[in-house]
Design an enzyme around this catalytic site. Structure first.
Site, short mmCIF file in Angstrom:
data_model
loop_
_atom_site.label_atom_id
_atom_site.label_comp_id
_atom_site.label_asym_id
_atom_site.label_seq_id
_atom_site.Cartn_x
_atom_site.Cartn_y
_atom_site.Cartn_z
CE LYS A 218 -3.19 2.78 0.29
NZ LYS A 218 -4.24 3.23 1.04
CB CYS A 274 -3.90 8.92 1.28
SG CYS A 274 -5.38 8.29 1.77
#
Ligand code: UDX
Length: 466
Positions: A218, A274
């Site tokens: 990720k 993010c």
């Protein structure tokens, strides 16, 4: 997909955390046919969600939440014991913000949530992390939940990172490119394959690996995307210095399938909840692991990205003749990108605020983020339409490339502004169209004085040359 199934599927699902990630995951699993109980520590948020009301803007999600709170398949609670009582698989979707000091991720919510759940469990359970965490978190969580769980209760922890983009959250969850299952047992893999059976049937690639690799996949994906954007911005700087055009350059290199077109948009750079913090957290974790090169490469990515905001402000100042003090400026867009009302680490809002700090009167209009932007920057002025924001402005700055803003008619907008001058911070407009309507147009990494052919015709010209 599975709405017309009569009975809910097994297993019952628990979701901890109801931000963008948790709410989307819970609603999508309800859509896939599961009974879902989602928990959040904020009673206000729980009450709004339970009433079928979404506390943020996300296309398509409001409809799913409404539908499944009404059907009873999706419930919300503030008590984690409610999850422990009914669910067998618990998806962990809490935040991992940048820690107060330094670059590392603050994983305290992840640990608090998992330990709180483990303490309530009365039967074996699988906890599946979806949040973005530093590599090694699962291993530490296993030790923590084992300590908290009652004797004889077996708790397994797996990591199944989420790759959804804000603005596309529902589609990305129901139709992801890939599912990464970081598991320590065949049983955990079996359960996750069962949960995602329809998603897998619809074509999602499945990667089964260990939790550490899954965690790292990720952050690596986000760091790579960030690097790609920064590369485009570096090329933009070179293009600007050399009198070349970065949009044509990006189109041309993107035609190579090994490179691809996405995330090569030069301009204001990346922001949001993010990419920036995940990049920094990866630098911090690499430092902890003694891997020095990561800091050098990713540190530059972060630095160049931040400098794009400064460059945008400097260009605005230059376009206004050396000072923006007392100048009316329209800031079109405040969200960190189109399709969301999220203003966390928003480059758009940062630019608007810095121009205000330099003495400009800045009026912001965003199709969905005005309220969040006002809460974050109450000293800015806000307008209900793009036209109102542009009234009497001597500079218009296009920030996130919302379709509504990109479609604005330059001829019509001329009637509102004092000076038809556009800073296109996302290279989203057709310079020729704006110039023909009498506007001074400035983009990034492109010569705005030269007439540019449209994007479509540029590709066809290149196709013809091949
Ligand atoms: C990102 C990842 O894409 C997603 O997989 C992950 O789960 C969460 O983080 P998101 O934060 O929703 O998703 O935003 P994204 O669409 O990736 O855009 C990030 C930023 O990059 C935005 O500020 C956008 O404006 C910027 N960007 C994107 C560019 O500056 N240029 C581009 O070419 C593309």
């Amino acid at each position: 997909m599975t709405l017309d199934r009569m009975a809910p599927l097994e297993p019952v699902i628990g979701v901890i955390g109801t931000g963008y990630l948790g709410t989307t995951h819970a609603a999508c699993l309800a859509e896939l046919g599961y009974d879902v109980v989602a928990q959040d520590q904020s009673p206000e948020r729980v009450a709004r969600l339970a009433a079928g009301e979404l506390p943020f803007y996300e296309p398509a999600l409001a409809e799913l939440v409404r539908r499944h709170t009404a059907s009873g398949r999706l419930r919300f609670t503030h008590d984690v014991a409610d999850l422990a009582a009914v669910a067998d698989v618990h998806f962990q979707c809490v935040g991992t913000p940048q820690a107060g000091e330094g670059m590392a991720a603050d994983t305290s919510q992840v640990f608090a949530a998992a330990e709180g759940l483990a303490a309530c469990l009365e039967r074996d359970a699988l906890i599946v992390g979806k949040s973005t965490v530093p590599v090694g978190t699962t291993e530490a969580l296993v030790a923590a939940v084992t300590r908290r769980a009652a004797p004889g209760i077996d708790v397994e922890v797996a990591w199944n990172p989420e790759f959804l983009r804000e603005g596309h959250a529902v589609d990305d969850t129901l139709r992801p490119d890939r599912l990464v299952l970081g598991v320590s047992s065949a049983e955990a893999e079996k359960i996750l394959r069962q949960v995602y059976v329809d998603v897998i049937r619809d074509g999602a690639a499945v990667v089964v690996t260990d939790p550490a690799t899954a965690e790292l996949v990720k952050v690596a994906a986000n760091a790579f995307l960030a690097t790609k954007i920064t590369f485009a911005n570096l090329m933009g700087e070179l293009c600007e210095a050399a009198g070349a055009d970065v949009t044509t350059l990006a189109e041309s290199i993107g035609l190579d399938p090994r490179i691809g077109h996405q995330f090569l948009g030069a301009g204001l750079g990346f922001g949001g909840g993010c990419l920036p913090k995940d990049l920094r957290a990866l630098i911090a974790r690499a430092d902890e692991l003694g891997v020095g090169h990561a800091r050098r490469l990713l540190g530059v990515v972060d630095e160049v990205n931040e400098s794009q905001r400064t460059r945008t402000v400097e260009t605005a100042v230059e376009l206004c003749g050396g000072s923006v003090a007392g100048v009316r400026i329209a800031a079109l867009g405040a969200a960190f990108k189109p399709g969301t009302d999220d203003v966390r680490d928003s480059p758009s809002l940062a630019v608007a605020a810095r121009l205000r700090d330099l003495g400009a009167t800045v009026t912001v209009y965003d199709p969905h983020a005005n309220d969040n932007a006002r809460a974050a920057e109450p000293d800015l002025c806000f307008a209900a339409t793009a036209q109102d924001a542009c009234r009497d402005a001597s500079l218009v700055v296009l920030l996130p490339e919302w379709e509504e803003l990109v479609r604005l008619d330059p001829g019509e907008l001329s009637a509102y502004v004092a000076v038809p001058r556009m800073l296109d911070a996302r290279n989203a407009l057709d310079p020729q169209r704006w110039q023909l309507a009498g506007w001074e147009h400035r983009g990034f990494g492109r010569s705005s004085d030269r007439a540019q052919p449209s994007a479509g015709s540029r590709v066809s010209e290149m196709e013809l040359m091949q």
